[in-house]
Design an enzyme around this catalytic site. Structure first.
Site, PDB file in Angstrom:
ATOM      1  CG  HIS A 494     -21.123 -16.294  -3.197  1.00 11.24           C
ATOM      2  ND1 HIS A 494     -20.276 -16.028  -2.153  1.00 11.24           N
ATOM      3  CD2 HIS A 494     -21.560 -17.561  -3.010  1.00 11.24           C
ATOM      4  CE1 HIS A 494     -20.199 -17.098  -1.373  1.00 11.24           C
ATOM      5  NE2 HIS A 494     -20.981 -18.036  -1.869  1.00 11.24           N
ATOM      6  CD  GLU A 495     -24.519 -19.176  -4.660  1.00 13.75           C
ATOM      7  OE1 GLU A 495     -23.972 -20.270  -4.912  1.00 13.75           O
ATOM      8  OE2 GLU A 495     -24.703 -18.757  -3.498  1.00 13.75           O
ATOM      9  CG  HIS A 498     -19.980 -21.796  -4.942  1.00 14.54           C
ATOM     10  ND1 HIS A 498     -18.909 -22.200  -4.197  1.00 14.54           N
ATOM     11  CD2 HIS A 498     -20.778 -21.098  -4.090  1.00 14.54           C
ATOM     12  CE1 HIS A 498     -19.054 -21.772  -2.933  1.00 14.54           C
ATOM     13  NE2 HIS A 498     -20.177 -21.093  -2.855  1.00 14.54           N
ATOM     14  CG  HIS A 501     -14.251 -24.614  -7.215  1.00 10.82           C
ATOM     15  ND1 HIS A 501     -14.410 -24.688  -5.854  1.00 10.82           N
ATOM     16  CD2 HIS A 501     -13.059 -25.188  -7.463  1.00 10.82           C
ATOM     17  CE1 HIS A 501     -13.350 -25.279  -5.316  1.00 10.82           C
ATOM     18  NE2 HIS A 501     -12.517 -25.594  -6.273  1.00 10.82           N
TER      19      HIS A 501
HETATM   20 ZN   LIG Z   1     -20.992 -20.020  -1.184  1.00 15.89          ZN
END
Ligand SMILES: [Zn+2]
Length: 705
Positions: A494-495, A498, A501
């Protein structure tokens, strides 16, 4: 995406925070340059030189620099070109932003009296500076003048969007108000900051004030050794004998899920449901106050309600769309939710041979856990030996390489803020440097809870970005490596989403770069990464038995998949209930008509609950997401589900064309990851998927359709 896992946002106002160009040494006097490392940040960052006593002078200098740059906008009538107006606005706060991100990072990961004092000393001035930008009449006038020029009318792409968003942001922040209106707006902001801060403190204090200490070991039946040890230690550390239970999450959840003693479960559940509703820590009046202040703030700025005000720059655009989104999901989820409830009631009745009273709120988690074990025979701990942190990292790097063509190299000699932090460089296949990043994965006493991605440097195309991932994963022991749960593996993925991104950003306007996108869009790049943890091919890249190097056995993988959607409808209804109460309070609630706010909220939550709720149920009195800060997740709790719809739907393209398809990966990178907020998120989404999001994708993935 629960609390603590949210992406960390930099201080101040996002749309107005400008990015910065490297090197950072423009506009600094020679003397400052020589003496203060915070004023000459280069990549990779020289962490060893960033001492707390350097913070205040650096921030003071950077505030002055930013003010001077903003004052120059439109001075002498020079408001005719992008560079002279928006270019300066985009750049003015760039260096301040980098330094504040580093300071806030150090305060979160290596806290101590000196760094905390330095942070607290500079934070009010920085917040006040950002809050004052849209209320500056000269700046607002220069922006409006520029917006009418031929140059402005010819803008396209991210620059056009930046102009529109800036005008909109200024208006939404009160730029058009008269002096009395501006004064009232500032007063409302100050009062909201105070009341929400008091709300948070009350929750913390009320949580800490409650305890149950047990002397009779028989009442611990059902609890794991780990939970018993923690309760014993909690009592011991307070000089008590026996086992102490409280309302902190690990203690509360262990009792509600596993403890056979029904009276103990009931006592804890009731205390939790009425937290912060009595004595010195009573939040009930504060909830009503906060909702009223927000409503006044929204109407002062020309909006019908707080939801419309907050959502104007989100994908949902307004409260009605968010409300309809939740209502539709609730309708579709209800049949499965009711079936799950019937099955749980029948299971509990069979377990207790008809002797138990009807299912109460404090029985739900307890019987659900027994039912899960009976149905799936799946113990999550069985996965741990296959999930070392080192392999999880190598695995997520490999997934990024296969999908996006990026290469990651370790930088063992780069400076870091703690000896266990690791530094890396990310490069394109062609060798071009995309950015630097740091992994700080394990708990320390000086580090705050949770997991997050924090940007340090946001650059324009062609220059390197920098960011970090921080987490509190299960640490290595003295003799063995870190062994993760599957949930922790998902957190790493998940991280990392990010992080991609941020590092893959190619937006030409710094204020719109990377993860500076709408809240109901920002979790798409992160949540989509979690899908690879549930695919055989994906899991095989990261999971090898710590002793035998074997892959996760087929039977175990099967159990994991079958248990995945257990009671998915109930979990979903719970989230939809929180979303509905949030929008109810920030859209529809009228004190004169609807009466007591706590009762009003309870009625909405009860409509999404497995069991009836007692009359004193007051969960919103401790709902920090909604009331713990001036905005936070208020009117935006629906965002969790909104982003889940996007990620479930977008992943169907990977599923259909190959989860390691370079073509789909390249498309996701160029249409979404590289674009930041340079274009409307729905337009970006359509360019990747070729259509609008399918609202049923998440229901399908959760087995609810
Ligand atoms: Zn998040």
């Amino acid at each position: 995406m629960e609390e603590g896992r949210a992406l960390v946002r930099a201080n101040g106002r996002r749309a107005l925070q400008s990015p910065q160009r490297l090197p950072y040494d423009q506009r600094v006097t020679a003397a400052q340059h020589e003496t203060n490392p915070f004023l000459q940040i280069q990549l990779p960052i020289q962490w060893g030189e960033l001492h707390p006593e350097r913070i205040e002078p650096a921030v003071t200098a950077l505030l002055a620099e930013a003010r001077a740059a903003l004052e120059g906008i439109g001075a002498g009538g020079a408001a005719h070109s992008y560079d002279a107006v928006l270019g300066v606005l985009d750049e003015a706060t760039a260096r301040l932003e980098v330094v504040m991100s580093l300071v806030s990072h150090l305060e979160s990961t290596c806290t101590g009296p000196a760094i905390r004092a330095a942070y607290d000393a500079v934070r009010p001035a920085v917040s006040d500076f950002y809050a004052g930008i849209p209320l500056d009449p000269k700046l607002w006038s220069a922006l409006k003048t520029y917006a009418e020029t031929p140059d402005a009318k010819r803008l396209s792409g991210a620059r056009r969007r930046f102009l529109e968003k800036t005008l909109d942001e200024f208006r939404r922040s009160g730029a058009d108000l008269d002096d009395a209106g501006k004064a009232r707006l500032r007063a409302l902001s100050v009062e909201l900051a105070e009341v929400t801060s008091k709300f948070s403190q009350n929750v913390v204090d009320a949580t800490a004030a409650f305890e149950i200490v047990i002397d009779d070991a028989q009442r611990l039946a059902g609890l794991s050794q780990r939970a018993r040890d923690a309760a014993l230690a909690a009592a011991e550390s307070r000089g008590r004998s026996g086992w102490r239970f409280g309302l902190d999450a690990p203690s509360y959840l262990a009792v509600l899920t596993y403890c056979e003693d029904r009276a103990l479960r009931e006592a804890l559940w009731r205390a939790f449901a009425t937290r912060a509703t009595a004595g010195a820590h009573d939040n009930r009046a504060l909830v009503a106050k906060i909702v009223a202040l927000r409503h006044e703030q929204a109407t002062l700025l020309g909006f019908v309600d707080f939801a419309d005000y907050v959502l104007a720059d989100r994908m949902a655009k307004n409260g009605a769309t968010a409300d309809a989104f939740l209502a539709r999901l609730a309708d579709k989820t209800r049949p499965a939710f009711e079936r799950e409830t019937r099955e749980l009631v029948a299971f509990a009745a069979a377990e207790s041979a008809g002797a138990a009273p009807p299912l109460a709120p404090w029985d739900v988690a307890f019987y659900a856990e027994k039912q899960r074990r009976a149905l799936f025979d799946f113990d999550e701990e069985a996965l741990r030996p296959y999930l070392t942190a080192d392999q999880a990292i190598e695995g997520v790097f490999e997934v990024a390489h296969r999908l996006y063509g990026v290469r990651i190299e370790s930088l063992p000699d780069a400076p870091v803020w703690d000896e266990r932090v690791r530094a890396y460089a990310m490069r394109d296949d062609g060798g071009a440097l995309l950015g630097y990043f740091y992994l700080d994965l394990f708990p320390r006493e000086t580090k705050r809870d949770g997991a997050w991605m924090g940007p340090f440097v946001t650059s324009l195309p062609g220059a390197a970005h920098a960011a970090t991932i921080c987490a509190n994963l299960t640490p290595p022991t003295e003799t063995g490596p870190s062994l993760l749960t599957h949930r922790e593996l998902e957190t790493v993925f998940h991280e990392f989403g990010h992080l991609l991104h941020h590092l893959l950003s190619g937006v030409e306007v710094r204020s719109l770069a990377g993860t500076r996108v709408a809240w109901d869009f920002v979790e798409l790049p992160s949540q989509i990464m979690e899908n690879w943890c549930w695919e055989r091919e994906g899991l095989d890249l990261v999971a090898r038995h710590v002793d035998t190097a074997e892959r996760v056995p087929e039977a175990l993988f099967d159990k994991m998949l079958r248990a995945k959607n257990f009671r998915a409808a109930t979990d979903q209804m719970r989230q939809l209930g929180f979303g509905a109460v949030d929008l109810g309070l920030h859209r529809r609630y009228q004190p004169a008509r609807d009466g007591d706010i706590i009762d009003y909220a309870r009625t909405i939550i009860a409509a999404h609950s497995v069991t009836a709720l007692p009359d004193d149920y007051a969960m919103i009195a401790s709902f920090g997401h909604l009331f713990g800060s001036p905005v936070g997740y208020a009117a935006a709790y629906y965002s969790y589900k909104w982003a889940e719809v996007l990620d479930a739907d977008a992943f169907t393209r990977f599923r259909a064309e190959g989860i390691f398809s370079r073509e789909v990966g390249a498309s996701f990178r160029s249409e979404l990851l590289a674009r930041g907020d340079g274009e409307d998120p729905l337009v970006l989404y359509r360019s990747f998927m070729g259509r609008d999001p399918d609202p049923d994708a998440m229901l399908l993935r959760s087995g609810l359709l």
